[in-house]
Design an enzyme around this catalytic site. Structure first.
Site, short mmCIF file in Angstrom:
data_model
loop_
_atom_site.label_atom_id
_atom_site.label_comp_id
_atom_site.label_asym_id
_atom_site.label_seq_id
_atom_site.Cartn_x
_atom_site.Cartn_y
_atom_site.Cartn_z
N LEU A 151 -7.49 -0.28 -9.47
CA LEU A 151 -7.07 0.29 -8.18
C LEU A 151 -5.68 -0.23 -7.81
O LEU A 151 -4.91 0.45 -7.16
CB LEU A 151 -8.07 -0.12 -7.08
CG LEU A 151 -9.50 0.39 -7.23
CD1 LEU A 151 -10.42 -0.32 -6.25
CD2 LEU A 151 -9.53 1.90 -6.99
N ALA A 153 -2.70 -3.55 -9.24
CA ALA A 153 -2.41 -4.74 -10.04
C ALA A 153 -1.36 -5.56 -9.31
O ALA A 153 -0.36 -5.01 -8.84
CB ALA A 153 -1.92 -4.35 -11.43
N VAL A 159 -7.47 -5.35 -9.45
CA VAL A 159 -8.74 -4.99 -8.81
C VAL A 159 -9.26 -3.69 -9.43
O VAL A 159 -8.52 -2.71 -9.57
CB VAL A 159 -8.57 -4.82 -7.29
CG1 VAL A 159 -9.90 -4.41 -6.65
CG2 VAL A 159 -8.05 -6.11 -6.66
N LYS A 173 -12.14 -8.17 -8.29
CA LYS A 173 -10.81 -8.75 -8.46
C LYS A 173 -10.86 -9.75 -9.61
O LYS A 173 -11.66 -10.69 -9.59
CB LYS A 173 -10.36 -9.45 -7.17
CG LYS A 173 -8.94 -10.01 -7.24
CD LYS A 173 -8.49 -10.54 -5.88
CE LYS A 173 -7.08 -11.07 -5.92
NZ LYS A 173 -6.61 -11.52 -4.59
N ASP A 305 0.12 -12.69 3.91
CA ASP A 305 0.60 -11.70 2.93
C ASP A 305 0.28 -10.28 3.40
O ASP A 305 -0.37 -9.50 2.69
CB ASP A 305 -0.04 -11.97 1.57
CG ASP A 305 0.79 -11.39 0.42
OD1 ASP A 305 1.93 -10.96 0.69
OD2 ASP A 305 0.30 -11.35 -0.71
#
Length: 520
Positions: A151, A153, A159, A173, A305
């Site tokens: 999904l 990287a 993931v 993950k 993040d």
């Protein structure tokens, strides 16, 4: 005899080279000498470019500024190529630099931003190896289906979507297998290279970058720590019904594998997606501001993040409410109480344009005589706007250009500040810039509502701190009353702004104006 031995050695070396080249399980990038050589060569070329390209041009001239911009761009592109080639830790550090809008020259941030979409992918064999080593089973034993194409990287992991044996759809993950072994060596290499560059350019103050990587990478490489962070923030912000954090499946999680509830949606900076799905852009921006104000000012536990791939939005089909989905909980900053209070009071002073208190609390946070620059870095506004009041007017296009150009002009002072402020401030500055990037994409930057939410959280945080330090019942009651009055004033001002911008408000103002004129 010696000649024959040399011939055999040459044949063996050639055969080994052919084998390594043809073996898809071995990558030349995995060999230390290749990674080190590439990093040294890139650093040398960038250093030489800066030393020679600007040598014969008068400092401060238009030609100097133009050439410096060209050198910045060439150097940023070389740095990006190095990060893509060495991968892992290098991409992670490059992404961090790319997120520092308004703090680094635009040539660097614009060039390095693409690293978020250029992270390497592990092969199916590598993924199977990590799952086998950590969970003791094959993929087909754990999952009914497992999508080969990830999904997403990232620099440290990727993931995949999968379905458990009981039919539950999950997100898996999985850490890139070589990152753990390479990370400590990569950080040491960066530290040595930065020290060498500092000897050549004394104003070059980027050791804070290595210090942050040393501290944060081991935490980000521990997925059990990420799972704990996810559960902590979900509990901490449970009162926000619009926030969704994926549930963790602990029985199938390790330090390198994290199994989570599968959640999907559009990226938070995708305005077109929100408009197509009937999601109120202003509401999303306002709620995101609420989340981060609560994390920073009230709880002192901050998701650091929030790039668009980690913050998704989705409209609930049953309730019609828009949800914010917060992903990737590997990197959090824990703020000390004293730092958090100084930061609260600094933002209160910035919102009120109280320059004496701006100076006082900026100095307490390590800015020293560079407090005007520090205020501009925090707010991404010009010093003129800071003096006038950052909530008085939105950011104009000319002001945005001015701030970005100042990032290049004041780079030595900015790097000096980043070295002097508490380490807790560094991730907050990165977080601020990522959030501002989202607001810019949604066209909601510097809205009055975001400052009102910050003001509320600052008032609550300072009042909670004062009550915790007071042993007098009367004093605690006094603090609570002052808090209630301050919050009431903020609510009243918000109502005024709403009336001012609404059709009803225009009618009321027109009616009052008519009544005023009719009395004369």
């Amino acid at each position: 005899m010696a000649r024959r031995a040399l011939k055999l050695a040459s044949l063996a070396a050639a055969a080994s080279g052919i084998y390594l080249y043809g073996n898809k399980f071995l990558d030349p990038n995995d060999f230390g000498v290749v990674r080190v050589g590439r990093a040294i060569a890139t650093t040398a070329v960038i250093t030489y470019d800066y030393l020679t390209s600007l040598r014969s041009v008068p400092y401060g001239s238009e030609e100097y500024d133009f050439l410096k911009s060209q050198v910045h761009l060439r150097s940023a592109e070389r740095l990006r190529e190095l990060c893509c080639a060495n991968r892992g830790t290098f991409i992670k550090v490059g992404q961090h630099l790319g997120a520092l809008d308004y703090l680094l020259p635009e040539e660097y941030t614009r060039t390095l931003k693409v690293l978020h979409s250029q992270a390497p992918q592990s092969t199916r064999q590598e993924i199977e190896q990590v799952i086998r080593e950590d969970l003791g089973k094959e993929i087909k034993e754990l999952f009914v289906s497992f999508e080969d194409t990830p999904l997403g990287a990232a620099s440290l992991a990727q993931v995949h979507k999968a379905v458990l044996q009981d039919g539950t759809t999950v997100a898996v993950k999985i850490q890139h297998p070589k990152v753990q072994a390479q990370s400590s060596k990569d950080i040491l290499l960066m530290e040595v290279l930065l020290l060498v560059v500092k000897q050549i350019f004394p104003d070059f103050e980027f050791m804070w970058l290595v210090e942050e990587a040393k501290k944060n990478l081991p935490l980000e490489l521990d997925f059990l720590n990420e799972g704990r962070n996810a559960e902590k923030v979900a509990h901490m912000l449970k009162n926000f019904d619009f926030l969704k954090v994926p549930r963790i499946y602990w029985e199938l999680s390790t330090k390198r594998v994290l199994l989570m509830e599968f959640m999907e949606g559009g990226q938070v900076n995708d305005r077109a997606y929100m408009e197509r799905n009937g999601i109120n852009v202003n509401e999303i921006s306002r709620n995101l501001g609420k989340l981060y104000s609560e994390m920073i000012f009230v709880n002192g536990f901050v998701h650091c993040d929030p790039h668009p791939g980690n913050v998704l939005v989705k409209k609930c089909p049953t309730s019609g409410k828009a949800h914010i989905i917060l992903l990737d909980h590997g990197l959090y900053q824990v703020l000390s109480e004293s730092f958090r209070m100084d930061y609260c009071r600094l933002w209160q002073a910035l919102i009120k344009a109280d320059m004496k208190r701006v100076q006082k609390y900026s100095r307490r946070l390590g800015a020293g005589d560079l407090y005007p620059l520090f205020a501009c870095m925090l707010t991404a506004r010009s010093w003129e706007s800071v003096n006038r009041g950052i909530d008085r007017s939105p950011v104009s296009a000319s002001e945005d250009v001015e701030i970005r150009s100042n990032a290049a002009a004041y780079l030595p002072q900015i790097t000096q500040l980043l070295n002097n402020v508490p380490r807790q401030m560094l991730l907050l500055l990165k977080t601020n810039d990522l959030l501002r990037g989202i607001e810019s994409a949604l066209h909601t930057r510097a809205s009055a509502s975001s400052f009102l939410n910050m003001s509320r959280c600052c008032v609550r945080a300072v009042s909670m701190y004062q009550r915790s330090k007071s042993h007098s019942l009367y004093r605690r009651a006094q603090i609570s009353l002052t808090e209630a009055l301050s919050l009431w004033q903020i609510n009243l001002y918000e109502l005024f702004l709403w009336l001012k911008g609404s059709q009803l408000g225009n009618w009321v103002i027109a009616l009052l104006s008519w009544m005023h004129h009719s009395t004369y």
